[in-house]
Scaffold this active site. Structure first.
Site, PDB file in Angstrom:
ATOM      1  N   LEU A 131       0.822  -1.210   0.000  1.00  0.00           N
ATOM      2  CA  LEU A 131       0.000   0.000   0.000  1.00  0.00           C
ATOM      3  C   LEU A 131       0.859   1.264   0.000  1.00  0.00           C
ATOM      4  O   LEU A 131       0.510   2.257  -0.620  1.00  0.00           O
ATOM      5  CB  LEU A 131      -0.917   0.026   1.216  1.00  0.00           C
ATOM      6  CG  LEU A 131      -2.131  -0.899   1.146  1.00  0.00           C
ATOM      7  CD1 LEU A 131      -3.015  -0.703   2.359  1.00  0.00           C
ATOM      8  CD2 LEU A 131      -2.931  -0.616  -0.109  1.00  0.00           C
ATOM      9  N   GLU A 132       1.970   1.231   0.710  1.00  0.00           N
ATOM     10  CA  GLU A 132       2.783   2.445   0.831  1.00  0.00           C
ATOM     11  C   GLU A 132       3.514   2.786  -0.468  1.00  0.00           C
ATOM     12  O   GLU A 132       3.516   3.938  -0.887  1.00  0.00           O
ATOM     13  CB  GLU A 132       3.790   2.308   1.978  1.00  0.00           C
ATOM     14  CG  GLU A 132       3.167   2.312   3.371  1.00  0.00           C
ATOM     15  CD  GLU A 132       2.482   3.635   3.721  1.00  0.00           C
ATOM     16  OE1 GLU A 132       2.823   4.661   3.122  1.00  0.00           O
ATOM     17  OE2 GLU A 132       1.596   3.617   4.595  1.00  0.00           O
ATOM     18  N   THR A 133       4.158   1.780  -1.068  1.00  0.00           N
ATOM     19  CA  THR A 133       5.002   2.095  -2.244  1.00  0.00           C
ATOM     20  C   THR A 133       4.848   1.085  -3.379  1.00  0.00           C
ATOM     21  O   THR A 133       5.727   0.976  -4.226  1.00  0.00           O
ATOM     22  CB  THR A 133       6.491   2.139  -1.839  1.00  0.00           C
ATOM     23  OG1 THR A 133       6.858   0.870  -1.245  1.00  0.00           O
ATOM     24  CG2 THR A 133       6.770   3.244  -0.856  1.00  0.00           C
TER      25      THR A 133
END
Ligand code: CA
Length: 414
Positions: A131-133
């Site tokens: 989700l972050e990167t």
């Protein structure tokens, strides 16, 4: 450059005075590069006084400019609010599930080591990473010092970003990453885990033991740091995040507030079952019932780890996406309901129209500000209860239509 203490003191007074005038100037008109560079000169001294080496400060500040793209992104206000389904379908795509499974297998040994040390299972670490990167594929390409200096110079959240800027300079000082390679999001989050600099200093760990903490290139550093961060945020070892559930007919939807904790035995007594129809497990902790979309579902019982995920990013949709992606990575089923065809985001005018109709009909929404806060949701629920609608408290186009009809009837009646 070296600043003698007396000069430093004088300049610190100057900083206090000048930051006031720059703040006002920035509020009234477009800030200029000249103003930014002047501000940087004074901020340099603040950073040095906070313990950053003059060498690092001078090198970093010699190469940055006021970044207008960062200001633009910070001021961006989306026209449409996002629905749960809109968010989830973008966050947990079929590709991301497949890629997550593949990467979980590929890095299994490392992830198991981290899980043993910090109590956070690998699928969750992979889900955060996804989700972050997008699993490290997009870590952001804006120079972190430039982003944070621009946001520190700007008047809106200056204090918060000044603290982060000093922390970012301290990371450079440590020599873990060179200035040129310290890139990340427009808001200053860095590396494959998108930590803010203060969290890098507080929670990041040298997972591969090479003496440096490199959240950009070392997966061991990334996973160990995420594990340590979640552990410190209060992760409950051996517990799940939550589960999708089914409600019995005519269930009181006001209980789905995402807050009120009850033992699972109590939820089971009220008729809740797992989404596939099996009974609720009796071994799990207290749970709250959460309804992220409307009365058609899905519904979730969420456990204490759900709130730990929210300490990373304070959004129900984010926390649900992390938990759901982690489940899918280990072969969990898709949600039992699909996005309805009429699931559409409301724009601000439509949201305000719902609020002002409710106000005119005598329901307490506070202000018609176009934001669906707790007051608006509870006013919607009251309206729905009085009109024998499923009381899910959700602002939808269907609700807007219903309100318009009710108002028309009120006007027509003698
Ligand atoms: Ca390392």
């Amino acid at each position: 450059m070296f600043y003698p203490i007396r000069a430093l003191h004088k300049l610190l007074i100057l900083i206090t005075l000048s930051s006031v005038s720059f703040g006002v100037a920035a509020a009234q008109s477009q800030p200029t590069e000249v103003e930014f560079q002047q501000w940087l000169q004074t901020f340099k001294l603040k950073a040095i006084a906070a313990g950053v080496s003059p060498k690092t400060v001078n090198h970093a500040f010699a190469h940055i400019h006021l970044n207008r793209k960062v200001l633009q992104l910070d001021r961006y206000q989306p026209e449409f609010s996002q629905t749960f389904w809109g968010y989830l379908n973008r966050a947990v795509t079929p590709w991301r599930i497949l890629q997550g499974r593949h990467l979980y297998q590929q890095h299994r040994q490392l992830l198991d080591q981290v899980a043993r040390q910090y109590g956070v299972p690998g699928p969750f670490l992979v889900a955060f990473w996804g989700l972050e990167t997008n699993y490290g594929r997009y870590t952001g390409n804006i120079n972190t010092i430039e982003a944070l200096a621009t946001l520190s110079f700007d008047f809106r959240r200056s204090q918060f970003f000044q603290t982060e800027l000093i922390e970012a300079l301290k990371i450079l000082d440590r020599g873990d990453i060179p200035f040129e390679e310290m890139k990340g999001s427009w808001a200053g989050a860095v590396g494959q885990s998108q930590f803010m600099p203060s969290n890098v200093l507080r929670y990041a760990v040298d997972g591969d033991g090479d003496g440096k903490i490199d959240l950009w290139h070392s997966l061991a550093d990334v996973f160990y740091s995420m594990g340590n961060f979640l552990n410190q945020l209060g992760w409950h070892k051996g517990e799940n995040w939550g589960r999708e559930v089914k409600l019995p007919a005519n269930f009181d939807l006001s209980l789905a507030d995402g807050k009120s904790q009850k033992p699972l035995s109590e939820w089971a007594r009220m008729g809740l079952r797992l989404a596939d129809g099996r009974p609720l497990p009796q071994t799990e902790p207290q749970a709250a019932l959460l309804l992220p979309s409307d009365y058609r579902g899905p519904f979730f019982l969420v456990y204490p780890n759900f709130y730990v995920i929210k300490r990373w990013n304070n959004s129900n949709n984010y926390a649900l996406a992390v938990g759901y992606l982690a489940d899918r990575i280990v072969g969990g089923p898709p949600l039992s309901v699909q996005r309805p065809k009429d699931d559409k985001a409301l724009n601000k005018q439509q949201m305000q129209a719902i609020q002002s109709h409710l106000l005119q009909l005598g329901y307490p929404v506070g202000q018609a500000d176009g934001i669906a806060g707790n007051k608006t949701r509870s006013a919607i629920r009251q309206y729905q209860q009085q009109h024998h609608l499923p009381a899910d408290g959700q602002p939808t186009l269907r609700l807007l239509k219903h309100l318009q009809q009710t108002k028309d009837k009120t006007h027509d009646s003698p």
